[in-house]
Scaffold this motif. Structure first.
Motif, mmCIF file in Angstrom:
data_model
loop_
_atom_site.group_PDB
_atom_site.id
_atom_site.type_symbol
_atom_site.label_atom_id
_atom_site.label_comp_id
_atom_site.label_asym_id
_atom_site.label_seq_id
_atom_site.Cartn_x
_atom_site.Cartn_y
_atom_site.Cartn_z
ATOM 1 N N PHE A 158 0.867 -1.175 0.000
ATOM 2 C CA PHE A 158 0.000 0.000 0.000
ATOM 3 C C PHE A 158 0.904 1.225 0.000
ATOM 4 C CE2 PHE A 158 -2.592 3.017 2.793
ATOM 5 C CZ PHE A 158 -3.369 3.476 1.743
ATOM 6 N N VAL A 196 -4.385 16.876 -6.750
ATOM 7 C CA VAL A 196 -5.819 16.823 -7.020
ATOM 8 C C VAL A 196 -6.540 17.927 -6.266
ATOM 9 C CG1 VAL A 196 -7.922 15.440 -6.794
ATOM 10 C CG2 VAL A 196 -5.771 14.326 -7.426
ATOM 11 N N LEU A 197 -6.135 18.147 -5.033
ATOM 12 C CA LEU A 197 -6.854 19.078 -4.164
ATOM 13 C C LEU A 197 -6.578 20.549 -4.453
ATOM 14 C CD1 LEU A 197 -6.704 17.395 -0.660
ATOM 15 C CD2 LEU A 197 -8.718 17.750 -2.073
ATOM 16 N N ASP A 218 -5.579 24.025 -3.647
ATOM 17 C CA ASP A 218 -5.369 24.686 -2.355
ATOM 18 C C ASP A 218 -6.433 24.339 -1.322
ATOM 19 O OD1 ASP A 218 -7.371 26.006 -3.568
ATOM 20 O OD2 ASP A 218 -6.437 27.993 -3.564
ATOM 21 N N VAL A 219 -7.239 23.328 -1.603
ATOM 22 C CA VAL A 219 -8.204 22.879 -0.597
ATOM 23 C C VAL A 219 -7.439 22.075 0.471
ATOM 24 C CG1 VAL A 219 -10.209 21.416 -0.152
ATOM 25 C CG2 VAL A 219 -10.114 22.819 -2.216
ATOM 26 N N PRO A 220 -7.546 22.472 1.723
ATOM 27 C CA PRO A 220 -6.735 21.818 2.757
ATOM 28 C C PRO A 220 -7.169 20.389 3.071
ATOM 29 C CG PRO A 220 -8.146 23.498 3.728
ATOM 30 C CD PRO A 220 -8.325 23.610 2.261
ATOM 31 N N GLU A 248 0.555 13.533 -4.704
ATOM 32 C CA GLU A 248 -0.503 13.198 -5.671
ATOM 33 C C GLU A 248 -1.854 13.709 -5.190
ATOM 34 O OE1 GLU A 248 -0.525 9.006 -6.537
ATOM 35 O OE2 GLU A 248 1.616 9.048 -7.027
ATOM 36 N N ILE A 249 -2.081 13.539 -3.891
ATOM 37 C CA ILE A 249 -3.342 14.000 -3.314
ATOM 38 C C ILE A 249 -3.409 15.515 -3.365
ATOM 39 C CG2 ILE A 249 -4.735 14.015 -1.214
ATOM 40 C CD1 ILE A 249 -3.442 11.308 -0.516
ATOM 41 N N PHE A 306 -9.779 6.331 2.978
ATOM 42 C CA PHE A 306 -8.772 5.885 2.012
ATOM 43 C C PHE A 306 -7.655 5.116 2.725
ATOM 44 C CE2 PHE A 306 -4.679 7.151 -0.060
ATOM 45 C CZ PHE A 306 -4.816 6.406 -1.210
#
Lengths: 121, 183
Positions: free
Chosen positions: B142, B152-153, B155-157, B148-149, B170
């Motif tokens: 895993f 995608v996000l 500037d969303v914390p 990577e996250i 996740f």
């Protein structure tokens, strides 16, 4: 399995609404996470705080970690900083107390005096 | 410390204090070799050769809030109690690698504990640090790279409520899947 596509959808929904916490007027909750804090159970406390904040959808609250606060015997220690108010230090916190601190102090604005460092000393 | 995951959380805090921007947490459970290996690698400020020599001494802490530092000595003891070992490599200005080896089936080996919760706490508390988390159980792996996250996000914390809950699920799913394979 959770996918990044799913995350993208969450981002699009959250965008615009969640920038508050970067402002100076965000409430800050700090957990002592040095060896002393962790050994005393600071990790479950941290998890409880974050989960409670997420579940209640509190956009204006940031939960952060810090090192040793200097009173190891009273760990786990949680400090709550509400802008414009004096800092409140909670000691010997557990997950149940953590949830209470969120609902009483953060949501209702009433300091949970019985868990503060002043009450413990 | 009752769980290996708590030792990991503790040692990673050292990397954070050392101003690392990239921290790797690598766990490998190998039934054949009967070993559980934990590697924590950072690109922080590192230690001088002199300090490295005495870093397992509880009184060698660099902190100023108290005079003892037990993180490394506790991990060393936990590892050695299972017939394992602790090794630290460090170079000033480059970073530090802490490697702890445990006897996997040794009766005194602490349980690994809640790695999903530990990594979630780290990801969300130190959003500016890139974490590379790898957990291997025999053949199954895993892997999470927070970059990577983050990509995608935007500037969303990570601490945004919905994102936090997604991350939590996740990580839990990833960890659970590893254990399902462990027959």
């Amino acid at each position: 399995m959770k996918s990044l596509a799913e995350l993208e959808a969450i981002r699009n929904k959250a965008k615009g609404s969640v920038n508050l916490r970067k402002d100076d007027n965000a409430v800050r909750i700090v957990v002592g996470m040095a060896t002393c804090g962790i050994a005393a159970g600071a990790k479950p406390v941290m998890t409880a705080l974050m989960e409670e904040v997420a579940k209640r959808n509190l956009e204006n609250v940031a939960v952060t970690q810090t090192g040793c606060i200097g009173v190891c015997r009273l760990e786990p220690i949680v400090e709550v900083m509400v802008p414009g108010e004096e800092k409140v230090t909670y000691v010997k916190v557990d997950p149940k107390k953590a949830a209470e601190i969120i609902s009483e102090h953060i949501v209702n604005g009433r300091v949970v005096t019985k868990y503060t460092i002043g009450a413990a000393q | 410390m009752r769980e290996i995951s708590l030792h990991i959380l503790d040692i990673v805090q050292n990397s954070v204090v050392a101003k690392a921007t990239e921290i790797e947490v690598d766990i490998c459970e190998d039934k054949k070799l009967d070993k559980l290996t934990v590697v924590i690698r950072d690109n922080g400020c590192g230690m001088s050769e002199e300090f490295l020599k005495k870093v397992i001494d509880p009184f060698a802490t660099k902190r100023t809030t108290r005079k003892v530092g037990l993180g490394i000595p506790l991990l060393k003891m936990a590892a050695e109690n299972t017939g394992g070992s602790l090794e630290i490599q460090s170079k000033e200005g480059e970073g530090t690698v802490v490697t702890a080896v445990f006897g996997l089936s040794h009766i005194d080996r602490q349980p690994l504990g809640d790695m999903a919760g530990t990594m979630l706490g780290l990801f969300t508390a130190y959003e500016d640090i890139r974490f590379l988390y790898k957990h291997k159980v025999n053949e199954k792996e895993f892997f999470v790279d927070t970059k990577e996250i983050r990509n995608v996000l935007g500037d969303v914390p990570f601490q945004a409520p919905e994102v936090y809950l997604w991350l939590s699920d996740f990580l839990k799913e990833g960890e659970e899947e590893l254990n399902q394979m462990e027959v």
